[in-house]
Design a protein around this motif. Structure first.
Motif, PDB file in Angstrom:
ATOM      1  N   ALA A  89       0.831  -1.206   0.000  1.00 12.54           N
ATOM      2  CA  ALA A  89       0.000   0.000   0.000  1.00 12.54           C
ATOM      3  C   ALA A  89       0.862   1.250   0.000  1.00 12.54           C
ATOM      4  CB  ALA A  89      -0.955   0.001   1.196  1.00 12.54           C
ATOM      5  N   GLY A 132       1.005   0.524  -5.394  1.00  8.09           N
ATOM      6  CA  GLY A 132      -0.186  -0.266  -5.135  1.00  8.09           C
ATOM      7  C   GLY A 132      -1.443   0.566  -5.028  1.00  8.09           C
ATOM      8  N   LEU A 133      -1.349   1.716  -4.353  1.00  6.02           N
ATOM      9  CA  LEU A 133      -2.545   2.538  -4.177  1.00  6.02           C
ATOM     10  C   LEU A 133      -2.979   3.192  -5.486  1.00  6.02           C
ATOM     11  CD1 LEU A 133      -1.646   4.119  -0.742  1.00  6.02           C
ATOM     12  CD2 LEU A 133      -3.428   2.423  -1.188  1.00  6.02           C
ATOM     13  N   ALA A 184      -4.672   0.489  -7.462  1.00  3.60           N
ATOM     14  CA  ALA A 184      -5.983   0.205  -6.883  1.00  3.60           C
ATOM     15  C   ALA A 184      -6.978   1.309  -7.206  1.00  3.60           C
ATOM     16  CB  ALA A 184      -5.846   0.032  -5.375  1.00  3.60           C
ATOM     17  N   VAL A 240      -6.392  -4.388  -1.245  1.00  2.00           N
ATOM     18  CA  VAL A 240      -4.984  -4.049  -1.039  1.00  2.00           C
ATOM     19  C   VAL A 240      -4.547  -4.602   0.308  1.00  2.00           C
ATOM     20  CG1 VAL A 240      -3.295  -2.194  -0.756  1.00  2.00           C
ATOM     21  CG2 VAL A 240      -5.135  -1.955  -2.432  1.00  2.00           C
ATOM     22  N   ASP A 284      -1.307  -4.835   3.095  1.00  3.56           N
ATOM     23  CA  ASP A 284      -0.008  -4.303   3.508  1.00  3.56           C
ATOM     24  C   ASP A 284       0.400  -4.946   4.824  1.00  3.56           C
ATOM     25  OD1 ASP A 284       1.794  -1.727   2.601  1.00  3.56           O
ATOM     26  OD2 ASP A 284       1.994  -2.167   4.728  1.00  3.56           O
ATOM     27  N   ARG A 305       1.238  -0.555   7.523  1.00  4.34           N
ATOM     28  CA  ARG A 305       0.219   0.458   7.331  1.00  4.34           C
ATOM     29  C   ARG A 305       0.321   1.019   5.918  1.00  4.34           C
ATOM     30  NH1 ARG A 305      -1.531   3.400  11.629  1.00  4.34           N
ATOM     31  NH2 ARG A 305      -3.193   3.903  10.135  1.00  4.34           N
ATOM     32  N   ALA A 306      -0.753   1.519   5.378  1.00  2.00           N
ATOM     33  CA  ALA A 306      -0.698   2.220   4.096  1.00  2.00           C
ATOM     34  C   ALA A 306       0.244   3.408   4.227  1.00  2.00           C
ATOM     35  CB  ALA A 306      -2.091   2.690   3.691  1.00  2.00           C
ATOM     36  N   ALA A 358      -4.377   6.777  -0.325  1.00  6.51           N
ATOM     37  CA  ALA A 358      -5.089   5.706   0.385  1.00  6.51           C
ATOM     38  C   ALA A 358      -6.535   6.104   0.653  1.00  6.51           C
ATOM     39  CB  ALA A 358      -4.367   5.371   1.687  1.00  6.51           C
ATOM     40  N   GLU A 375      -9.978   4.325  -0.920  1.00  3.26           N
ATOM     41  CA  GLU A 375     -11.102   3.817  -0.116  1.00  3.26           C
ATOM     42  C   GLU A 375     -12.415   4.475  -0.536  1.00  3.26           C
ATOM     43  OE1 GLU A 375      -9.551   2.239   4.112  1.00  3.26           O
ATOM     44  OE2 GLU A 375      -9.401   4.409   3.872  1.00  3.26           O
ATOM     45  N   ILE A 382      -8.767  -1.853   1.935  1.00  4.46           N
ATOM     46  CA  ILE A 382      -7.369  -1.887   2.365  1.00  4.46           C
ATOM     47  C   ILE A 382      -7.292  -2.609   3.703  1.00  4.46           C
ATOM     48  CG2 ILE A 382      -5.345  -0.515   2.996  1.00  4.46           C
ATOM     49  CD1 ILE A 382      -6.444   1.755   1.269  1.00  4.46           C
ATOM     50  N   GLU A 412      -4.572  -3.783   6.703  1.00  2.00           N
ATOM     51  CA  GLU A 412      -3.244  -3.545   7.253  1.00  2.00           C
ATOM     52  C   GLU A 412      -2.847  -4.685   8.180  1.00  2.00           C
ATOM     53  OE1 GLU A 412      -3.241   1.316   6.951  1.00  2.00           O
ATOM     54  OE2 GLU A 412      -3.828   0.436   8.868  1.00  2.00           O
TER      55      GLU A 412
END
Length: 435
Positions: A45, A49-50, A53, A65, A67, A70-71, A202, A206, A212, A214
């Motif tokens: 994330a 990746g973000l 996504a 996603v 991770d 944490r993102a 992030a 969402e 997502i 974590e």
């Protein structure tokens, strides 16, 4: 513990950086538990990746996603914040090896990468404050001439007018260090607050419907159709998998691991300099030099000097980051010998043998991007967009980026670290000797 995910940091805890101290970090998200289904599962994330996504979700696809922490916890939230032009190799190098046409297409894509970052930042993270300008410093007349020639090549070949060569005096009027013999100033490049940007991505993902999770480290991927992505407490069945862990994902996929290895870099943030900031930089730009073991620096919004460098080639960070960074900073700026350092932190990026990004398809339904080698602030998010295009059946631009030469390290995963450490030690010695 030798895993870069856990060797130097507390689980799911952002490092004690200036960035973390000046960002609004959201509450921790839930971990993956149980069985899930998605069109696409993204591992990592960060920017890559973000962005992938977000692009996929905006196209109507169901995306998960994962991770391990944490993102934004990894390199995307810790880096120097420099949004550079082009690649770690100059365009003449690329043209000589790939041909003028492919080199031009790659240049155009890197320009689009900067534009994508600016547009996403303006929409989703305006507090990340894009500011134009990166200066590249040369330590001798030969290096300065090389930068001047590259500026002229970009103007002549691509019509790029945002960069200009600088003499020793012109460079010294902006960057108040006695070390530089000239350089260039690229106003088409710039710098940002990297953690605010990735946290904004992030939140945008969402809002677009991305799920997502974590504290959800991926430990195995079944390369089936659909693929199965396994964490300690859950599984995701997905038609496509995107690997976006970069330096924190060295051993999950053997093809990627043979071509990308983790490398640590470190940053110090001084106390606010106030009026003394003009003794360091007279313009609010970022600076990077052309040492193989690079120095990079810029001023924060509150006039701290953010000074980065001191790469090392083991998984572990040094016990005390400050002394070597202070030594490098004071060599560059003797006028800062009495300045307090308030923050130091490190992070792990991915590099390839050629210092060019590795964009690849490791299986028909598994794509990967990493190895951005210090050029990741713009390239990594754009690589996420290209992978999203490829998932949707539009792989032409993905294939252009995938054409960059990124061979395996000699000796594969077993010998890549000791061989690279030996090479880096040699280049570091050359830098110190001025060779």
């Amino acid at each position: 513990m030798t895993n870069a995910l856990y060797r130097n940091d507390r689980p799911a805890t952002f490092p004690p950086s200036y960035y973390a101290a000046t960002a609004s970090i959201p509450p921790e998200r839930a971990a993956l538990r149980g069985q899930h289904r998605a069109d696409v599962c993204v591992v990592g994330a960060g920017y890559t990746g973000l962005m992938a996504a977000l692009e996929l979700a905006e196209a109507g696809m169901d995306v998960i996603v994962l991770d391990a922490h944490r993102a934004g916890w990894g390199a995307s939230g810790r880096n120097g914040g420099q949004v550079g032009s082009g690649f770690n190799k100059d365009q003449r190098w690329l043209s000589a090896r790939l041909g003028a046409g492919p080199a031009r297409m790659l240049w155009d894509l890197t320009e689009e990468a900067k534009a994508l970052l600016k547009s996403r930042l303006a929409r989703h993270a305006p507090d990340a404050n894009f500011k134009p300008g990166i200066a590249h410093g040369a330590y001798d007349a030969v290096e300065a001439r090389h930068l001047r020639d590259e500026v002229e090549y970009l103007r002549r070949t691509y019509g790029y007018q945002d960069a200009e060569p600088l003499t020793r005096d012109a460079f010294g009027a902006i960057v108040k260090s006695p070390r530089y013999a000239g350089g260039l100033l690229d106003m088409g490049a710039g710098h940002i607050h990297p953690l605010r940007y990735v946290l904004g991505l992030a939140a945008a993902a969402e809002r677009a419907g991305v799920r997502i999770f974590e504290r959800s480290e991926v430990h195995h991927i079944d390369q089936t159709d659909p693929a199965v992505v396994a964490t300690g407490h859950g599984r995701v069945r997905a038609d496509y998998v995107i690997l976006a862990g970069n330096g924190y994902l060295p051993n999950l996929n053997r093809h990627v691991a043979a071509r990308t290895m983790p490398l640590n870099s470190f940053i110090a943030a001084t106390e606010p300099l106030g009026d003394r900031a003009a003794e360091v930089l007279t313009q609010d730009i970022a600076v990077a030099d052309d040492k193989f073991v690079v120095n990079y620096f810029r001023l924060s919004d509150d006039k701290r000097l953010l000074f980065g460098g001191r790469e090392n080639y083991t998984v572990a960070f040094p016990q005390n980051i400050e002394p070597e960074l202070r030594k490098r900073m004071e060599t560059m700026f003797p006028q800062l010998k009495d300045v307090r350092i308030d923050y130091t932190w490190g992070g792990t990026l991915g590099i390839t043998p050629t210092r060019l990004p590795l964009i690849t398809r490791t299986a028909p339904n598994i794509l990967s991007a990493g190895g951005f080698s210090g050029h990741g602030v713009a390239h990594s998010g754009f690589a996420g967009k290209l992978m999203a295009e490829a998932v949707r059946g539009q792989a032409e631009r993905f294939d252009i980026f995938a054409s960059l030469p990124t061979p395996a390290f000699p000796g594969g995963t077993m010998l890549r670290a000791p061989l690279l450490a030996a090479a880096m030690t040699w280049y570091s010695l050359r830098d110190r000797l001025g060779l």
